[in-house]
Write a protein that holds these residues in place. Structure first.
Motif, mmCIF file in Angstrom:
data_model
loop_
_atom_site.group_PDB
_atom_site.id
_atom_site.type_symbol
_atom_site.label_atom_id
_atom_site.label_comp_id
_atom_site.label_asym_id
_atom_site.label_seq_id
_atom_site.Cartn_x
_atom_site.Cartn_y
_atom_site.Cartn_z
ATOM 1 N N VAL A 22 7.313 -3.178 0.639
ATOM 2 C CA VAL A 22 6.459 -4.366 0.572
ATOM 3 C C VAL A 22 7.159 -5.538 1.261
ATOM 4 O O VAL A 22 6.559 -6.231 2.095
ATOM 5 N N GLN A 23 8.425 -5.745 0.954
ATOM 6 C CA GLN A 23 9.167 -6.857 1.550
ATOM 7 C C GLN A 23 9.231 -6.755 3.072
ATOM 8 O O GLN A 23 9.083 -7.752 3.778
ATOM 9 N N LEU A 24 9.452 -5.550 3.583
ATOM 10 C CA LEU A 24 9.520 -5.361 5.038
ATOM 11 C C LEU A 24 8.182 -5.650 5.705
ATOM 12 O O LEU A 24 8.130 -6.261 6.773
ATOM 13 N N ASN A 25 7.100 -5.202 5.086
ATOM 14 C CA ASN A 25 5.780 -5.460 5.659
ATOM 15 C C ASN A 25 5.424 -6.935 5.611
ATOM 16 O O ASN A 25 4.739 -7.437 6.508
ATOM 17 N N TRP A 31 1.474 -7.409 6.625
ATOM 18 C CA TRP A 31 0.570 -7.519 5.482
ATOM 19 C C TRP A 31 0.309 -8.981 5.171
ATOM 20 O O TRP A 31 1.245 -9.793 5.144
ATOM 21 N N PRO A 32 -0.948 -9.337 4.889
ATOM 22 C CA PRO A 32 -1.254 -10.715 4.507
ATOM 23 C C PRO A 32 -0.659 -11.025 3.136
ATOM 24 O O PRO A 32 -0.565 -10.150 2.280
ATOM 25 N N VAL A 41 6.585 -14.704 -3.179
ATOM 26 C CA VAL A 41 5.477 -14.139 -2.421
ATOM 27 C C VAL A 41 4.468 -13.566 -3.406
ATOM 28 O O VAL A 41 4.842 -12.889 -4.369
ATOM 29 N N ARG A 42 3.202 -13.824 -3.161
ATOM 30 C CA ARG A 42 2.131 -13.291 -4.004
ATOM 31 C C ARG A 42 1.019 -12.749 -3.110
ATOM 32 O O ARG A 42 0.930 -13.075 -1.921
ATOM 33 N N VAL A 48 -4.873 -7.543 -1.094
ATOM 34 C CA VAL A 48 -4.530 -6.182 -1.513
ATOM 35 C C VAL A 48 -5.590 -5.206 -0.998
ATOM 36 O O VAL A 48 -5.260 -4.152 -0.448
ATOM 37 N N ASP A 49 -6.852 -5.576 -1.143
ATOM 38 C CA ASP A 49 -7.933 -4.718 -0.638
ATOM 39 C C ASP A 49 -7.805 -4.509 0.869
ATOM 40 O O ASP A 49 -8.003 -3.395 1.369
ATOM 41 N N GLY A 50 -7.448 -5.570 1.598
ATOM 42 C CA GLY A 50 -7.259 -5.458 3.047
ATOM 43 C C GLY A 50 -6.097 -4.560 3.414
ATOM 44 O O GLY A 50 -6.177 -3.779 4.365
#
Length: 84
Positions: A22-25, A31-32, A41-42, A48-50
């Motif tokens: 997650v952190q890398l993306n 990732w938005p 980060v939130r 999440v859906d995207g």
């Protein structure tokens, strides 16, 4: 639409991946996300859906069109003939 946001840990749990993934993306802007501070980060439900739908589309798309490798080899051969 809910105003609730989830953490990096919660997203990693939901996607069954590592926090590092997650952190890398996020770091690579793949990732938005919502950045609330230097280390905060939130993710909204819409984001999440995207992320999930983007992963599904990428999984369905072939890496190459059929015969693409052969076409690339042929073009490289033609290019080498012109140069040589």
């Amino acid at each position: 639409m809910s105003d609730e946001m989830i953490t990096v840990q919660q997203l990693a749990d939901k996607l069954q991946c590592s926090i590092r993934t997650v952190q890398l993306n996020v770091r690579n802007k793949k990732w938005p996300h919502v950045k609330l501070g230097p280390k905060i980060v939130r993710f909204t439900q819409e984001q999440v859906d995207g992320i999930i739908s983007g992963a599904m589309v990428a999984a369905e798309a072939p890496d190459r069109a059929p015969g693409q490798s052969a076409r690339i080899r042929e073009l490289m051969r033609q290019l080498n003939e012109r140069e040589g």
